[in-house]
Design a protein around this motif. Structure first.
Motif, mmCIF file in Angstrom:
data_model
loop_
_atom_site.group_PDB
_atom_site.id
_atom_site.type_symbol
_atom_site.label_atom_id
_atom_site.label_comp_id
_atom_site.label_asym_id
_atom_site.label_seq_id
_atom_site.Cartn_x
_atom_site.Cartn_y
_atom_site.Cartn_z
ATOM 1 N N SER A 1 -48.582 41.921 43.917
ATOM 2 C CA SER A 1 -47.381 41.170 44.295
ATOM 3 C C SER A 1 -47.461 39.777 43.683
ATOM 4 C CB SER A 1 -47.297 41.049 45.817
ATOM 5 O OG SER A 1 -48.399 40.303 46.304
ATOM 6 N N GLY A 2 -46.363 39.048 43.735
ATOM 7 C CA GLY A 2 -46.384 37.679 43.248
ATOM 8 C C GLY A 2 -45.861 37.544 41.841
ATOM 9 N N ARG A 3 -45.648 36.285 41.442
ATOM 10 C CA ARG A 3 -45.043 36.019 40.143
ATOM 11 C C ARG A 3 -46.021 35.398 39.157
ATOM 12 N NH1 ARG A 3 -39.917 32.529 41.877
ATOM 13 N NH2 ARG A 3 -41.509 31.585 43.197
ATOM 14 N N THR A 4 -47.303 35.334 39.527
ATOM 15 C CA THR A 4 -48.286 34.686 38.659
ATOM 16 C C THR A 4 -49.362 35.655 38.191
ATOM 17 O OG1 THR A 4 -49.554 33.993 40.603
ATOM 18 C CG2 THR A 4 -47.919 32.442 39.724
ATOM 19 N N PHE A 5 -49.024 36.915 38.134
ATOM 20 C CA PHE A 5 -49.998 37.953 37.777
ATOM 21 C C PHE A 5 -50.682 37.641 36.462
ATOM 22 C CE2 PHE A 5 -51.849 42.074 37.846
ATOM 23 C CZ PHE A 5 -51.782 42.591 36.566
ATOM 24 N N CYS B 1 -59.616 47.351 43.196
ATOM 25 C CA CYS B 1 -59.233 46.340 42.224
ATOM 26 C C CYS B 1 -59.290 44.972 42.889
ATOM 27 C CB CYS B 1 -57.851 46.593 41.622
ATOM 28 S SG CYS B 1 -56.463 46.294 42.696
ATOM 29 N N ALA B 2 -59.481 43.965 42.077
ATOM 30 C CA ALA B 2 -59.630 42.606 42.576
ATOM 31 C C ALA B 2 -59.003 41.640 41.588
ATOM 32 C CB ALA B 2 -61.109 42.277 42.770
ATOM 33 N N ALA B 3 -58.559 40.506 42.104
ATOM 34 C CA ALA B 3 -57.894 39.506 41.271
ATOM 35 C C ALA B 3 -58.613 38.164 41.389
ATOM 36 C CB ALA B 3 -56.436 39.352 41.688
ATOM 37 N N HIS B 4 -58.881 37.582 40.226
ATOM 38 C CA HIS B 4 -59.492 36.251 40.157
ATOM 39 C C HIS B 4 -58.464 35.301 39.567
ATOM 40 C CE1 HIS B 4 -62.143 32.953 38.995
ATOM 41 N NE2 HIS B 4 -61.629 33.043 37.788
ATOM 42 N N ALA C 1 -45.674 42.601 32.599
ATOM 43 C CA ALA C 1 -44.270 42.767 32.972
ATOM 44 C C ALA C 1 -44.127 43.596 34.240
ATOM 45 C CB ALA C 1 -43.492 43.418 31.832
ATOM 46 N N LYS C 2 -45.099 44.457 34.484
ATOM 47 C CA LYS C 2 -45.068 45.318 35.672
ATOM 48 C C LYS C 2 -46.025 44.850 36.762
ATOM 49 C CE LYS C 2 -43.697 49.503 33.186
ATOM 50 N NZ LYS C 2 -44.029 50.915 32.890
ATOM 51 N N ASN C 3 -46.697 43.733 36.530
ATOM 52 C CA ASN C 3 -47.670 43.238 37.516
ATOM 53 C C ASN C 3 -48.691 44.314 37.893
ATOM 54 O OD1 ASN C 3 -46.315 40.802 37.567
ATOM 55 N ND2 ASN C 3 -46.186 40.692 39.791
#
Length: 129
Positions: free
Chosen positions: A25-29, A96-99, A75-77
Protein backbone atom coordinates in the motif's frame (compact mmCIF):
# COMPACT_ATOMS: atom_id res chain seq x y z
CA UNK A 1 2.43 3.15 7.24
CA UNK A 2 2.91 0.51 4.57
CA UNK A 3 0.98 -2.71 4.44
CA UNK A 4 2.40 -5.72 2.64
CA UNK A 5 0.34 -8.66 1.45
CA UNK A 6 2.00 -11.78 0.05
CA UNK A 7 0.33 -14.26 -2.26
CA UNK A 8 1.25 -17.09 -4.57
CA UNK A 9 2.40 -19.73 -2.13
CA UNK A 10 1.29 -23.33 -2.33
CA UNK A 11 2.29 -26.93 -2.76
CA UNK A 12 4.57 -27.88 -5.62
CA UNK A 13 6.69 -30.88 -6.55
CA UNK A 14 10.45 -30.71 -6.52
CA UNK A 15 11.71 -29.16 -9.72
CA UNK A 16 8.60 -27.05 -10.10
CA UNK A 17 8.08 -23.31 -10.00
CA UNK A 18 6.08 -20.75 -8.10
CA UNK A 19 5.85 -16.98 -8.27
CA UNK A 20 5.25 -15.06 -5.09
CA UNK A 21 3.80 -11.57 -5.12
CA UNK A 22 3.99 -8.86 -2.50
CA UNK A 23 1.49 -6.04 -2.89
CA UNK A 24 2.27 -2.84 -1.00
CA UNK A 25 0.00 0.00 0.00
CA UNK A 26 1.05 3.63 -0.16
CA UNK A 27 2.38 5.99 -2.78
CA UNK A 28 6.11 5.76 -2.04
CA UNK A 29 6.76 2.16 -3.05
CA UNK A 30 9.55 3.15 -5.40
CA UNK A 31 11.57 4.54 -2.48
CA UNK A 32 11.65 1.19 -0.66
CA UNK A 33 13.99 -1.72 -0.97
CA UNK A 34 11.93 -4.90 -1.08
CA UNK A 35 13.26 -8.06 0.48
CA UNK A 36 12.16 -11.66 0.76
CA UNK A 37 12.90 -13.83 3.76
CA UNK A 38 11.83 -17.31 4.71
CA UNK A 39 11.48 -19.36 7.85
CA UNK A 40 11.30 -23.13 7.94
CA UNK A 41 9.90 -25.00 10.96
CA UNK A 42 12.39 -25.07 13.79
CA UNK A 43 14.80 -22.77 11.98
CA UNK A 44 15.64 -19.10 12.14
CA UNK A 45 14.38 -16.67 9.57
CA UNK A 46 16.81 -16.33 6.69
CA UNK A 47 17.39 -13.82 3.96
CA UNK A 48 16.44 -14.87 0.44
CA UNK A 49 16.73 -11.83 -1.85
CA UNK A 50 16.44 -8.07 -2.05
CA UNK A 51 15.81 -5.57 -4.79
CA UNK A 52 16.90 -2.02 -4.14
CA UNK A 53 15.16 1.15 -5.17
CA UNK A 54 16.27 2.90 -8.34
CA UNK A 55 19.04 1.07 -10.23
CA UNK A 56 21.02 -0.38 -7.37
CA UNK A 57 20.31 -3.93 -8.34
CA UNK A 58 19.62 -7.13 -6.48
CA UNK A 59 21.24 -9.49 -4.02
CA UNK A 60 20.55 -13.19 -3.44
CA UNK A 61 21.35 -15.75 -0.82
CA UNK A 62 23.77 -18.35 -2.13
CA UNK A 63 21.20 -21.08 -1.58
CA UNK A 64 18.81 -19.59 -4.15
CA UNK A 65 21.18 -17.90 -6.58
CA UNK A 66 20.51 -19.01 -10.12
CA UNK A 67 17.08 -20.44 -9.23
CA UNK A 68 15.17 -17.48 -7.81
CA UNK A 69 14.63 -14.07 -9.39
CA UNK A 70 13.39 -11.00 -7.55
CA UNK A 71 11.74 -8.18 -9.44
CA UNK A 72 9.43 -5.25 -8.88
CA UNK A 73 6.80 -3.28 -10.73
CA UNK A 74 6.64 0.19 -9.26
CA UNK A 75 3.53 1.07 -11.26
CA UNK A 76 1.72 -1.79 -9.53
CA UNK A 77 3.34 -1.35 -6.11
CA UNK A 78 4.29 -5.01 -6.25
CA UNK A 79 7.41 -7.07 -5.74
CA UNK A 80 7.81 -10.60 -7.05
CA UNK A 81 9.88 -13.66 -6.32
CA UNK A 82 10.04 -16.13 -9.18
CA UNK A 83 11.16 -19.48 -7.81
CA UNK A 84 12.32 -22.17 -10.22
CA UNK A 85 13.88 -25.58 -9.72
CA UNK A 86 12.37 -25.76 -6.28
CA UNK A 87 13.79 -28.18 -3.77
CA UNK A 88 12.25 -29.70 -0.62
CA UNK A 89 14.64 -27.57 1.43
CA UNK A 90 12.94 -24.47 0.04
CA UNK A 91 9.86 -25.36 2.09
CA UNK A 92 9.15 -22.45 4.44
CA UNK A 93 6.90 -19.53 5.15
CA UNK A 94 8.03 -16.72 2.86
CA UNK A 95 7.80 -13.13 4.02
CA UNK A 96 8.26 -9.94 2.11
CA UNK A 97 9.64 -6.89 3.83
CA UNK A 98 10.15 -3.23 2.98
CA UNK A 99 13.11 -1.03 3.90
CA UNK A 100 12.51 2.69 3.52
CA UNK A 101 15.38 4.45 1.80
CA UNK A 102 17.18 6.82 4.16
CA UNK A 103 20.00 7.73 1.82
CA UNK A 104 20.46 8.16 -1.91
CA UNK A 105 22.77 5.14 -2.01
CA UNK A 106 21.93 1.94 -0.07
CA UNK A 107 23.91 1.89 3.16
CA UNK A 108 22.52 -1.04 5.12
CA UNK A 109 23.02 -4.79 5.08
CA UNK A 110 19.82 -6.08 3.44
CA UNK A 111 20.40 -9.57 4.83
CA UNK A 112 19.49 -8.34 8.29
CA UNK A 113 15.83 -8.46 9.15
CA UNK A 114 16.18 -5.59 11.59
CA UNK A 115 16.88 -3.22 8.68
CA UNK A 116 13.33 -3.57 7.40
CA UNK A 117 10.51 -1.32 8.46
CA UNK A 118 7.48 -3.34 7.40
CA UNK A 119 6.65 -7.02 7.05
CA UNK A 120 3.94 -9.03 5.43
CA UNK A 121 2.05 -11.86 7.07
CA UNK A 122 3.80 -14.58 5.12
CA UNK A 123 2.80 -17.21 2.59
CA UNK A 124 3.49 -20.93 2.87
CA UNK A 125 5.56 -22.68 0.25
CA UNK A 126 5.76 -26.45 0.42
CA UNK A 127 7.94 -28.46 -1.94
CA UNK A 128 7.34 -32.19 -2.02
CA UNK A 129 10.01 -34.68 -3.00
Amino acid sequence: QVQLVESGGGLVQAGGSLRLSCAASGRTFRTYAMGWFRQAPGKEREFVAVIWWSAFGTLYADSVKGRFTISRDNAKNTAYLQMNSLKPEDTAVYYCAAHRARAVVPNVDPRLGREYDYWGQGTQVTVSS
